[in-house]
Design an enzyme around this catalytic site. Structure first.
Site, PDB file in Angstrom:
ATOM      1  N   SER A 188       0.717  -1.152   0.057  1.00 12.72           N
ATOM      2  CA  SER A 188      -0.068  -0.092   0.209  1.00 12.72           C
ATOM      3  C   SER A 188       0.874   1.535   0.033  1.00 12.72           C
ATOM      4  O   SER A 188       1.615   1.303  -0.679  1.00 12.72           O
ATOM      5  CB  SER A 188      -0.989   0.038   1.151  1.00 12.72           C
ATOM      6  OG  SER A 188      -2.085   0.969   1.022  1.00 12.72           O
TER       7      SER A 188
ATOM      8  N   ASP B  54      -9.238  -4.732  -5.862  1.00 11.01           N
ATOM      9  CA  ASP B  54      -9.005  -3.671  -5.117  1.00 11.01           C
ATOM     10  C   ASP B  54      -9.547  -2.139  -5.054  1.00 11.01           C
ATOM     11  O   ASP B  54      -9.654  -1.698  -6.332  1.00 11.01           O
ATOM     12  CB  ASP B  54      -7.616  -3.509  -5.053  1.00 11.01           C
ATOM     13  CG  ASP B  54      -6.838  -2.511  -3.971  1.00 11.01           C
ATOM     14  OD1 ASP B  54      -7.689  -1.904  -3.399  1.00 11.01           O
ATOM     15  OD2 ASP B  54      -5.660  -2.748  -3.569  1.00 11.01           O
TER      16      ASP B  54
ATOM     17  N   HIS C 131      -7.933  -5.065  -1.343  1.00 11.99           N
ATOM     18  CA  HIS C 131      -6.904  -4.489  -0.748  1.00 11.99           C
ATOM     19  C   HIS C 131      -6.192  -5.213   0.418  1.00 11.99           C
ATOM     20  O   HIS C 131      -6.322  -4.792   1.586  1.00 11.99           O
ATOM     21  CB  HIS C 131      -7.087  -3.147  -0.338  1.00 11.99           C
ATOM     22  CG  HIS C 131      -5.790  -2.015  -0.231  1.00 11.99           C
ATOM     23  ND1 HIS C 131      -5.113  -1.860  -1.292  1.00 11.99           N
ATOM     24  CD2 HIS C 131      -5.481  -1.762   1.058  1.00 11.99           C
ATOM     25  CE1 HIS C 131      -4.326  -1.112  -0.874  1.00 11.99           C
ATOM     26  NE2 HIS C 131      -4.226  -1.030   0.512  1.00 11.99           N
TER      27      HIS C 131
END
Length: 267
Positions: free
Chosen positions: A158, A208, A240
């Site tokens: 991320s 995601d 995600h």
């Protein structure tokens, strides 16, 4: 390897959803470490030492709101195939995050909440340039300990993947590889890839909704058009987070780029 696959999903859950570790403390400008300067706004990384002869290092950066310490223990038993690898888990400083209404979170840079992550500017109390310099200092610290850049992988998930990519493409001395899980590059339209000698692995879930898989696809296009060796892996139904197949791919890539070296001498 089985232990790795079982540990990694737990790691990612903690990484993505754990609260802020620690509180605010007095910030000092820099501290001398070995032959380098480390910005002491960044807490000392959590470390999982190599179980065998240390000949390679992976530096793995957490995402927004995560910590290195929260999941470093998950890497203590990875199997003999990775006994030569030391894992370093840096900790981002605590700073207010615009996207979260000014909430204090551990973050490598501020996020204003752009839907298109390419438009994030990477500014804030601690900017992406600050974090880039810190990550580069950690790489040099490994070098001072006898681990050359070509035996180092920088990775992240991320926002940590964004930092790893941003740092990786600007490195003057290339590391072995850069790994991005659900990542992107801030200020994408201003980006020039300066490091085409490292290998790049981009992993992203097709489902995601937090960071669109298009972000990794665009990074892949940028890297390959610049002449870099880049591999893109997209995963059906993955949101995600991560899954066993992605982790298997990352594990294999680590060993591909950092194989055991019986003749390695760090002295």
């Amino acid at each position: 390897m089985v232990v790795l696959f079982l540990a990694f999903p737990l790691l990612v859950v903690v990484l993505l959803y754990a609260g802020v570790y620690g509180g605010n403390k007095e910030i000092q400008p820099v501290a001398k470490v070995g032959q380098d300067l480390l910005d002491t706004r960044y807490p000392e990384p959590a470390v999982v030492e190599a179980k065998g002869k240390h000949s390679a290092t992976v530096i793995f950066c957490h995402g927004l709101g995560g910590t290195g310490k929260a999941y470093a223990s998950k890497f203590e038993n990875l199997g003999e195939s990775m006994n030569h690898i030391k894992f370093v888990f840096p900790n981002a400083p605590v700073q207010p995050i615009t996207r979260s209404g000014g909430k204090q979170l551990r973050a490598w840079f501020d996020m204003v909440g752009k839907t298109d992550r390419r438009e994030e500017l990477g500014q804030g109390k601690t900017s992406i340039e600050d974090s880039q310099k810190y990550l580069e200092a950690l790489i040099r610290r490994e070098g001072n300990a006898g681990i050359p850049a070509n035996r180092i992988v920088i990775a992240g998930i991320s926002q940590g993947a964004a930092l790893s990519l941003y740092t990786g493409i600007h490195l003057k001395e290339p590391v072995a590889a850069v790994v991005s899980l659900s990542g992107y590059i801030p200020r994408f339209n201003q980006t020039i890839v300066q490091n085409t000698r490292s290998k790049y692995l981009l992993c992203h879930g097709k489902a995601d909704k937090m960071i669109a898989p298009k972000m990794s696809q665009l990074v892949h296009q940028l890297l390959t058009s610049s002449g870099a060796s880049a591999e893109l892996k997209l995963y059906d139904g993955l949101q995600h987070t991560t899954n066993a197949q992605e982790l298997k791919d990352v594990h294999s890539f680590f060993l591909q780029c950092l194989p055991p070296d019986p003749g390695f001498n760090s002295n």
